[in-house]
Design an enzyme around this catalytic site. Structure first.
Site, PDB file in Angstrom:
ATOM      1  N   ASN A  36       0.826  -1.222   0.000  1.00 53.92           N
ATOM      2  CA  ASN A  36       0.000   0.000   0.000  1.00 53.92           C
ATOM      3  C   ASN A  36       0.856   1.267   0.000  1.00 53.92           C
ATOM      4  OD1 ASN A  36       0.982   0.135   2.586  1.00 53.92           O
ATOM      5  ND2 ASN A  36      -1.012   0.189   3.617  1.00 53.92           N
ATOM      6  N   TYR A 145       4.261  -4.955  19.590  1.00 47.95           N
ATOM      7  CA  TYR A 145       4.764  -5.420  18.281  1.00 47.95           C
ATOM      8  C   TYR A 145       5.190  -6.892  18.383  1.00 47.95           C
ATOM      9  CZ  TYR A 145       8.187  -5.895  14.436  1.00 47.95           C
ATOM     10  OH  TYR A 145       8.915  -6.326  13.338  1.00 47.95           O
ATOM     11  N   ILE A 200      22.129   8.567  21.673  1.00 46.40           N
ATOM     12  CA  ILE A 200      22.014   7.138  21.974  1.00 46.40           C
ATOM     13  C   ILE A 200      21.024   7.006  23.128  1.00 46.40           C
ATOM     14  CG2 ILE A 200      23.238   5.137  22.943  1.00 46.40           C
ATOM     15  CD1 ILE A 200      25.696   5.957  21.356  1.00 46.40           C
ATOM     16  N   ARG A 208      22.992  -5.713  19.760  1.00 45.30           N
ATOM     17  CA  ARG A 208      22.151  -6.129  18.641  1.00 45.30           C
ATOM     18  C   ARG A 208      22.939  -7.021  17.685  1.00 45.30           C
ATOM     19  NH1 ARG A 208      19.134  -4.704  21.733  1.00 45.30           N
ATOM     20  NH2 ARG A 208      17.446  -3.182  21.635  1.00 45.30           N
ATOM     21  N   GLU A 267      11.159   2.947  25.979  1.00 46.67           N
ATOM     22  CA  GLU A 267      10.254   1.988  26.591  1.00 46.67           C
ATOM     23  C   GLU A 267      10.284   0.667  25.800  1.00 46.67           C
ATOM     24  OE1 GLU A 267       5.590   2.042  27.958  1.00 46.67           O
ATOM     25  OE2 GLU A 267       6.398   3.741  26.849  1.00 46.67           O
TER      26      GLU A 267
HETATM   27  N1  LIG Z   1      13.883  -4.193   9.516  1.00 46.35           N
HETATM   28  C1  LIG Z   1      14.142  -5.063  10.491  1.00 46.35           C
HETATM   29  O1  LIG Z   1      15.210  -4.998  11.127  1.00 46.35           O
HETATM   30  C2  LIG Z   1      13.169  -6.169  10.807  1.00 46.35           C
HETATM   31  C3  LIG Z   1      13.482  -7.032  11.865  1.00 46.35           C
HETATM   32  C4  LIG Z   1      12.603  -8.055  12.186  1.00 46.35           C
HETATM   33  C5  LIG Z   1      11.447  -8.234  11.423  1.00 46.35           C
HETATM   34  N2  LIG Z   1      11.146  -7.399  10.408  1.00 46.35           N
HETATM   35  C6  LIG Z   1       9.898  -7.646   9.640  1.00 46.35           C
HETATM   36  O2  LIG Z   1      10.214  -7.659   8.251  1.00 46.35           O
HETATM   37  C7  LIG Z   1       9.098  -7.159   7.507  1.00 46.35           C
HETATM   38  C8  LIG Z   1       9.559  -6.044   6.582  1.00 46.35           C
HETATM   39  O3  LIG Z   1      10.079  -4.960   7.376  1.00 46.35           O
HETATM   40  P1  LIG Z   1      10.847  -3.700   6.756  1.00 46.35           P
HETATM   41  O4  LIG Z   1      11.911  -3.346   7.714  1.00 46.35           O
HETATM   42  O5  LIG Z   1      11.187  -3.976   5.336  1.00 46.35           O
HETATM   43  O6  LIG Z   1       9.727  -2.576   6.882  1.00 46.35           O
HETATM   44  P2  LIG Z   1       9.144  -1.557   5.786  1.00 46.35           P
HETATM   45  O7  LIG Z   1       8.207  -0.638   6.510  1.00 46.35           O
HETATM   46  O8  LIG Z   1      10.223  -0.962   4.965  1.00 46.35           O
HETATM   47  O9  LIG Z   1       8.302  -2.540   4.861  1.00 46.35           O
HETATM   48  C9  LIG Z   1       6.962  -2.926   5.132  1.00 46.35           C
HETATM   49  C10 LIG Z   1       6.181  -2.744   3.842  1.00 46.35           C
HETATM   50  O10 LIG Z   1       4.830  -3.163   4.063  1.00 46.35           O
HETATM   51  C11 LIG Z   1       3.959  -2.216   3.486  1.00 46.35           C
HETATM   52  N3  LIG Z   1       2.694  -2.287   4.208  1.00 46.35           N
HETATM   53  C12 LIG Z   1       2.478  -1.990   5.512  1.00 46.35           C
HETATM   54  N4  LIG Z   1       1.183  -2.194   5.815  1.00 46.35           N
HETATM   55  C13 LIG Z   1       0.587  -2.635   4.676  1.00 46.35           C
HETATM   56  C14 LIG Z   1      -0.755  -3.010   4.344  1.00 46.35           C
HETATM   57  N5  LIG Z   1      -1.736  -2.950   5.249  1.00 46.35           N
HETATM   58  N6  LIG Z   1      -1.022  -3.426   3.084  1.00 46.35           N
HETATM   59  C15 LIG Z   1      -0.040  -3.474   2.146  1.00 46.35           C
HETATM   60  N7  LIG Z   1       1.240  -3.115   2.398  1.00 46.35           N
HETATM   61  C16 LIG Z   1       1.540  -2.708   3.647  1.00 46.35           C
HETATM   62  C17 LIG Z   1       4.666  -0.867   3.630  1.00 46.35           C
HETATM   63  O11 LIG Z   1       4.215   0.089   2.668  1.00 46.35           O
HETATM   64  C18 LIG Z   1       6.129  -1.271   3.411  1.00 46.35           C
HETATM   65  O12 LIG Z   1       6.466  -1.150   2.031  1.00 46.35           O
HETATM   66  C19 LIG Z   1       8.049  -6.736   8.530  1.00 46.35           C
HETATM   67  O13 LIG Z   1       7.104  -7.782   8.643  1.00 46.35           O
HETATM   68  C20 LIG Z   1       8.842  -6.572   9.817  1.00 46.35           C
HETATM   69  O14 LIG Z   1       8.037  -6.795  10.941  1.00 46.35           O
HETATM   70  C21 LIG Z   1      11.979  -6.358  10.070  1.00 46.35           C
END
Ligand SMILES: NC(=O)c1ccc[n+]([C@@H]2O[C@H](COP(=O)([O-])OP(=O)(O)OC[C@H]3O[C@@H](n4cnc5c(N)ncnc54)[C@H](O)[C@@H]3O)[C@@H](O)[C@H]2O)c1
Length: 303
Positions: A36, A145, A200, A208, A267
């Site tokens: 989206n 989350y 920080i 991490r 938090e």
């Molecule tokens: N970045 C990290 O370090 C990390 C760590 C652990 C888990 N994750 C998981 O990896 C996945 C990707 O994370 P990211 O860092 O690329 O985040 P990001 O926000 O860059 O990507 C998420 C994408 O999902 C899309 N999106 C959100 N809600 C939506 C909806 N309702 N319908 C359609 N599209 C939607 C957003 O537009 C975005 O492009 C997530 O599920 C996140 O929880 C990320």
């Protein structure tokens, strides 16, 4: 030339998703991205003929036409509310995106006979558990989350759809949103190059396990190519660095001489987050395991 396999990536325009989409497209998959575009730095894939993009919201819009026409073999489900802070401030929104959004995707998987769903979860499901944190460690999320992602996992497990749940540690690399909580490496680099002050949170001794986004893309690809199903797998380097040490290492590289400013701990911030990757290394093909070795090196130039 594409092969006959099709992968549909929810959230495929985001940070991690766009790298995964490009990697699959470069490896002869037809890629369908559903996003989206709610993320600040969404990618558009204008020049990639192997990637078809649909601007849809997984919680509100019907995806029937996409599943009917494209008939994806595999779903990589990344679309989510990704902010720990926002999850605490807006837990209903968080649950709508992460739990209800996933339930809707699972409904399409069952209806259209998808062979496998790869669902993105997170180290946040574990909470503050002493390392090494394996997939068998009892999860104890500290944030909404972490809880919504853990709940999502349980629905995936009960769905009857073949699954791999992947729990990422902290991912970094190009296209990361500088405002995201996980984007500390991008944030440090940008500030250091502009000689701006760095804050920080906490005492900086939080640890991490940073994994490079292009390694994630390769690992997810390799996992999809295996017959492994119905498993939870950590995707991580298995090694940690404190934020203070990360700061020092980067300050040296970028000749940055300002001292960081310390502010109170955020938090629900986990103190030590290092995930064991033993299970992942057992699953991946032998030739590929080297990708996860020598992780002392951070790919700071690709940010
Ligand atoms: N970045 C990290 O370090 C990390 C760590 C652990 C888990 N994750 C998981 O990896 C996945 C990707 O994370 P990211 O860092 O690329 O985040 P990001 O926000 O860059 O990507 C998420 C994408 O999902 C899309 N999106 C959100 N809600 C939506 C909806 N309702 N319908 C359609 N599209 C939607 C957003 O537009 C975005 O492009 C997530 O599920 C996140 O929880 C990320």
């Amino acid at each position: 030339m594409v092969n006959n396999k099709k992968v549909l990536i929810t959230g495929g325009a985001g940070f991690i998703g766009s790298h995964i989409a490009e990697y699959f497209a470069a490896n002869r998959y037809k890629v369908i991205v559903v996003d989206n575009l709610s993320s600040v730095n969404s990618q558009k894939f204008n020049n990639n003929l192997n990637i078809i993009f649909y601007k849809r919201d997984i919680t509100n819009d019907s995806l029937d036409d996409i599943f009917e026409n494209e008939k994806p073999d595999i779903i990589i489900h990344l679309a989510a509310q990704v902010s720990v802070t926002k999850s605490t401030k807006e837990p209903i929104f968080d649950a709508m995106q992460n739990i209800i959004g996933t339930l809707k995707i699972l409904k399409y998987c069952r209806k259209y006979g998808v062979k496998k769903i790869v669902a993105a979860s997170t180290a946040a499901v574990y909470g503050d558990i002493k390392p090494p944190v394996s997939e068998d460690s009892a999860p104890k999320p500290l944030s909404h989350y972490g809880l919504s992602k853990l709940t999502m996992e349980e629905y995936v497990k009960l769905s009857g759809v073949n699954y791999i749940i992947i729990r990422f540690s902290n991912v970094y690399g190009s296209r990361q949103n500088v405002y995201s909580e996980a984007g500390v490496i991008t944030l440090f680099k940008n500030a250091m190059l502009k000689n701006q002050e760095i804050t920080i949170f906490g005492d900086g001794e939080q640890v991490r396990d940073f994994i490079y986004v292009k390694d994630i893309a390769k690992i997810v690809f390799e996992l999809c190519e295996t017959d492994v199903v119905n498993e939870i797998v950590n995707i991580s380097t298995g090694q940690g660095i404190s934020i203070n040490n990360l700061f020092k290492l980067m300050a040296k590289k970028y000749n940055y001489s300002l001292e960081p400013k310390y502010k109170p701990k955020r938090e629900n911030d986990i103190v030590v987050s290092i995930l064991s990757n033993d299970k992942l290394l057992k699953i991946l093909p032998c030739h590929f395991v080297d990708v996860l070795k020598n992780k002392e090196v951070l790919h700071l130039d690709d940010i």
